[in-house]
Scaffold this motif. Sequence first.
Motif, PDB file in Angstrom:
ATOM      1  N   GLY A  17     -22.602  -2.196  58.683  1.00 51.01           N
ATOM      2  CA  GLY A  17     -22.659  -3.651  58.601  1.00 51.01           C
ATOM      3  C   GLY A  17     -22.430  -4.186  57.209  1.00 51.01           C
ATOM      4  O   GLY A  17     -22.597  -5.379  56.964  1.00 51.01           O
ATOM      5  N   GLN A  18     -22.020  -3.312  56.284  1.00 54.84           N
ATOM      6  CA  GLN A  18     -21.836  -3.736  54.899  1.00 54.84           C
ATOM      7  C   GLN A  18     -20.479  -3.268  54.372  1.00 54.84           C
ATOM      8  O   GLN A  18     -20.066  -2.135  54.614  1.00 54.84           O
ATOM      9  N   LYS A  19     -19.809  -4.164  53.643  1.00 53.08           N
ATOM     10  CA  LYS A  19     -18.523  -3.846  53.043  1.00 53.08           C
ATOM     11  C   LYS A  19     -18.738  -3.114  51.716  1.00 53.08           C
ATOM     12  O   LYS A  19     -19.608  -3.492  50.935  1.00 53.08           O
ATOM     13  N   THR A  20     -17.948  -2.086  51.476  1.00 54.19           N
ATOM     14  CA  THR A  20     -18.094  -1.337  50.229  1.00 54.19           C
ATOM     15  C   THR A  20     -17.448  -2.086  49.070  1.00 54.19           C
ATOM     16  O   THR A  20     -16.410  -2.726  49.218  1.00 54.19           O
ATOM     17  N   ARG A  21     -18.087  -1.977  47.881  1.00 51.44           N
ATOM     18  CA  ARG A  21     -17.599  -2.661  46.687  1.00 51.44           C
ATOM     19  C   ARG A  21     -17.472  -1.712  45.502  1.00 51.44           C
ATOM     20  O   ARG A  21     -17.221  -2.137  44.378  1.00 51.44           O
ATOM     21  N   CYS A  22     -17.672  -0.413  45.756  1.00 41.91           N
ATOM     22  CA  CYS A  22     -17.552   0.585  44.687  1.00 41.91           C
ATOM     23  C   CYS A  22     -16.977   1.865  45.281  1.00 41.91           C
ATOM     24  O   CYS A  22     -17.079   2.112  46.483  1.00 41.91           O
ATOM     25  N   PHE A  23     -16.367   2.686  44.417  1.00 37.11           N
ATOM     26  CA  PHE A  23     -15.616   3.852  44.896  1.00 37.11           C
ATOM     27  C   PHE A  23     -15.824   5.042  43.979  1.00 37.11           C
ATOM     28  O   PHE A  23     -15.949   4.898  42.763  1.00 37.11           O
ATOM     29  N   ARG A  24     -15.849   6.234  44.600  1.00 36.28           N
ATOM     30  CA  ARG A  24     -15.737   7.481  43.845  1.00 36.28           C
ATOM     31  C   ARG A  24     -14.767   8.404  44.577  1.00 36.28           C
ATOM     32  O   ARG A  24     -14.892   8.604  45.792  1.00 36.28           O
ATOM     33  N   GLY A  25     -13.821   8.950  43.841  1.00 38.28           N
ATOM     34  CA  GLY A  25     -12.827   9.836  44.434  1.00 38.28           C
ATOM     35  C   GLY A  25     -13.406  11.194  44.769  1.00 38.28           C
ATOM     36  O   GLY A  25     -14.243  11.727  44.033  1.00 38.28           O
ATOM     37  N   PRO A  26     -12.988  11.788  45.887  1.00 38.73           N
ATOM     38  CA  PRO A  26     -13.431  13.151  46.219  1.00 38.73           C
ATOM     39  C   PRO A  26     -12.912  14.141  45.180  1.00 38.73           C
ATOM     40  O   PRO A  26     -11.755  14.074  44.771  1.00 38.73           O
ATOM     41  N   GLY A  27     -13.781  15.030  44.732  1.00 34.12           N
ATOM     42  CA  GLY A  27     -13.373  15.995  43.702  1.00 34.12           C
ATOM     43  C   GLY A  27     -13.009  15.325  42.395  1.00 34.12           C
ATOM     44  O   GLY A  27     -12.242  15.871  41.606  1.00 34.12           O
ATOM     45  N   PHE A  28     -13.563  14.118  42.146  1.00 36.50           N
ATOM     46  CA  PHE A  28     -13.300  13.337  40.926  1.00 36.50           C
ATOM     47  C   PHE A  28     -11.805  13.028  40.776  1.00 36.50           C
ATOM     48  O   PHE A  28     -11.279  12.959  39.675  1.00 36.50           O
ATOM     49  N   SER A  29     -11.133  12.832  41.911  1.00 35.35           N
ATOM     50  CA  SER A  29      -9.703  12.548  41.911  1.00 35.35           C
ATOM     51  C   SER A  29      -9.457  11.055  41.740  1.00 35.35           C
ATOM     52  O   SER A  29     -10.069  10.235  42.415  1.00 35.35           O
ATOM     53  N   TRP A  30      -8.545  10.705  40.826  1.00 34.01           N
ATOM     54  CA  TRP A  30      -8.232   9.298  40.584  1.00 34.01           C
ATOM     55  C   TRP A  30      -6.816   9.196  40.008  1.00 34.01           C
ATOM     56  O   TRP A  30      -6.236  10.177  39.572  1.00 34.01           O
ATOM     57  N   SER A  31      -6.271   7.997  40.022  1.00 33.41           N
ATOM     58  CA  SER A  31      -4.949   7.733  39.450  1.00 33.41           C
ATOM     59  C   SER A  31      -4.863   6.255  39.112  1.00 33.41           C
ATOM     60  O   SER A  31      -5.693   5.450  39.550  1.00 33.41           O
ATOM     61  N   ASN A  32      -3.854   5.898  38.339  1.00 32.86           N
ATOM     62  CA  ASN A  32      -3.647   4.482  38.018  1.00 32.86           C
ATOM     63  C   ASN A  32      -3.394   3.667  39.284  1.00 32.86           C
ATOM     64  O   ASN A  32      -3.841   2.522  39.401  1.00 32.86           O
ATOM     65  N   ASP A  33      -2.650   4.243  40.233  1.00 33.90           N
ATOM     66  CA  ASP A  33      -2.407   3.535  41.493  1.00 33.90           C
ATOM     67  C   ASP A  33      -3.719   3.260  42.221  1.00 33.90           C
ATOM     68  O   ASP A  33      -3.910   2.172  42.790  1.00 33.90           O
ATOM     69  N   LEU A  34      -4.608   4.238  42.213  1.00 35.46           N
ATOM     70  CA  LEU A  34      -5.913   4.040  42.848  1.00 35.46           C
ATOM     71  C   LEU A  34      -6.665   2.888  42.185  1.00 35.46           C
ATOM     72  O   LEU A  34      -7.220   2.010  42.860  1.00 35.46           O
ATOM     73  N   LEU A  35      -6.686   2.879  40.855  1.00 28.37           N
ATOM     74  CA  LEU A  35      -7.404   1.828  40.138  1.00 28.37           C
ATOM     75  C   LEU A  35      -6.845   0.450  40.480  1.00 28.37           C
ATOM     76  O   LEU A  35      -7.604  -0.514  40.660  1.00 28.37           O
ATOM     77  N   GLU A  36      -5.518   0.348  40.583  1.00 29.78           N
ATOM     78  CA  GLU A  36      -4.900  -0.938  40.911  1.00 29.78           C
ATOM     79  C   GLU A  36      -5.239  -1.367  42.331  1.00 29.78           C
ATOM     80  O   GLU A  36      -5.473  -2.563  42.587  1.00 29.78           O
ATOM     81  N   VAL A  37      -5.293  -0.414  43.255  1.00 29.35           N
ATOM     82  CA  VAL A  37      -5.678  -0.743  44.630  1.00 29.35           C
ATOM     83  C   VAL A  37      -7.115  -1.255  44.674  1.00 29.35           C
ATOM     84  O   VAL A  37      -7.422  -2.254  45.339  1.00 29.35           O
ATOM     85  N   LEU A  38      -8.003  -0.589  43.960  1.00 31.04           N
ATOM     86  CA  LEU A  38      -9.403  -1.002  43.940  1.00 31.04           C
ATOM     87  C   LEU A  38      -9.560  -2.400  43.339  1.00 31.04           C
ATOM     88  O   LEU A  38     -10.315  -3.230  43.860  1.00 31.04           O
ATOM     89  N   ALA A  39      -8.851  -2.658  42.240  1.00 28.97           N
ATOM     90  CA  ALA A  39      -8.916  -3.977  41.615  1.00 28.97           C
ATOM     91  C   ALA A  39      -8.384  -5.049  42.562  1.00 28.97           C
ATOM     92  O   ALA A  39      -8.967  -6.133  42.695  1.00 28.97           O
ATOM     93  N   LYS A  40      -7.284  -4.745  43.241  1.00 30.16           N
ATOM     94  CA  LYS A  40      -6.685  -5.683  44.197  1.00 30.16           C
ATOM     95  C   LYS A  40      -7.660  -6.023  45.317  1.00 30.16           C
ATOM     96  O   LYS A  40      -7.708  -7.169  45.795  1.00 30.16           O
ATOM     97  N   ARG A  41      -8.478  -5.058  45.711  1.00 31.39           N
ATOM     98  CA  ARG A  41      -9.404  -5.251  46.821  1.00 31.39           C
ATOM     99  C   ARG A  41     -10.794  -5.684  46.345  1.00 31.39           C
ATOM    100  O   ARG A  41     -11.770  -5.614  47.088  1.00 31.39           O
ATOM    101  N   ASP A  42     -10.855  -6.144  45.095  1.00 31.64           N
ATOM    102  CA  ASP A  42     -12.069  -6.758  44.538  1.00 31.64           C
ATOM    103  C   ASP A  42     -13.257  -5.802  44.455  1.00 31.64           C
ATOM    104  O   ASP A  42     -14.419  -6.208  44.645  1.00 31.64           O
ATOM    105  N   TYR A  43     -12.973  -4.533  44.165  1.00 29.01           N
ATOM    106  CA  TYR A  43     -14.072  -3.602  43.925  1.00 29.01           C
ATOM    107  C   TYR A  43     -14.711  -3.919  42.573  1.00 29.01           C
ATOM    108  O   TYR A  43     -14.033  -4.345  41.631  1.00 29.01           O
ATOM    109  N   ILE A  44     -16.013  -3.700  42.491  1.00 28.04           N
ATOM    110  CA  ILE A  44     -16.747  -3.965  41.243  1.00 28.04           C
ATOM    111  C   ILE A  44     -16.467  -2.865  40.223  1.00 28.04           C
ATOM    112  O   ILE A  44     -16.303  -3.142  39.035  1.00 28.04           O
ATOM    113  N   PHE A  45     -16.419  -1.617  40.686  1.00 27.93           N
ATOM    114  CA  PHE A  45     -16.185  -0.517  39.746  1.00 27.93           C
ATOM    115  C   PHE A  45     -15.659   0.719  40.465  1.00 27.93           C
ATOM    116  O   PHE A  45     -15.765   0.858  41.683  1.00 27.93           O
ATOM    117  N   ASP A  46     -15.084   1.615  39.661  1.00 26.14           N
ATOM    118  CA  ASP A  46     -14.750   2.973  40.068  1.00 26.14           C
ATOM    119  C   ASP A  46     -15.710   3.915  39.352  1.00 26.14           C
ATOM    120  O   ASP A  46     -16.176   3.613  38.255  1.00 26.14           O
TER     121      ASP A  46
END
Length: 323
Positions: free
Chosen positions: A115-144
């Motif tokens: 019943g709650q929308k997520t606003r923060c993210f952590r990549g599995p195995g600490f996996s991340w990329s610039n594309d991921l960060l841009e997607v999160l920012a676009k979707r109004d995430y508070i932080f990675d």
Amino acid sequence: MNKPLASMSLDLDDQWSYMKVHGDDGWDLYPSYLDIVVPFFLDLLDEMDIKITFFIVGQDAVFEKNQKILKSIIDRGHEIGNHSFHHESWLKTYTKEKIEKEIILAEDAILKATGQKTRCFRGPGFSWSNDLLEVLAKRDYIFDASILPTYISPLMRRYYFWKSKLSKEERESRKELFGSFKEGFYSLKPFNWKLENGSSLLEIPVTTIPVFKIPFHLSYLIFISGFSMLLMKAYLNFSLLMCKITKTSPSILLHPLDLISGDKVPQLAFFPGMNLPTEKKIDVFKYTLNRIKKDFEVLPMLNFADGLIRQKLNIKDVPAGKS
């Protein structure tokens, strides 16, 4: 005088997700221990009066059998975050379009279950990329929270491969597991990613020992306790002392296997510390959390992010992909 802030989170990796990354047969039947792990953690956290953030895998939220269990996390006053849908540690190799689909699938499944929308993210195995960060920012995430600043990532990955049954192709797909040596050059303190598209996103790294950049999250402490409780306590105390000296607000990471032993899930006996009895893991868990509470005000990660702003801490801007 107010205590400095600390955040605490748990990556709710299910049994199947460990088996999948390890290359074990049967993971696609989605064996689960959530009905054991989640109530166990919630009861202990209530006992210790600590609220944390649970990063949930979207695939688990799809199954009806898990939805009541996952909803209980919210009902007991904890936060939730997005830990991807398929829990693939090669997330950084995805196209931007595939990353966005992964994030949305997990969001929708977790929303339906809790019943709650997520606003923060952590990549599995600490996996991340610039594309991921841009997607999160676009979707109004508070932080990675996907960065693990340590120089020993290649050693961690080599150990994992040594214990695995992965084919050459599977090893290639997992070649970025835990990140690379360059992760050690990232800041331990929260910072703002300045993205190429002009947006920004707060990053809250998983804390390693300041200066030395060696991990000290609970899985490591449990492994050390298998040799010596005194050594484990000294290691933790030194880690927290270095955080205080460098004015680093620690972001403490937990995992399900921090409380579950090999007698409960023999399929995961390859994981470090799984030979220790559950009772000893509980002792390490309680000691560690009480020790952290002694010096820091422990908060869930979204509350922690708000606290950074409340305390007007200096948060540096970092160009995306650079230390």
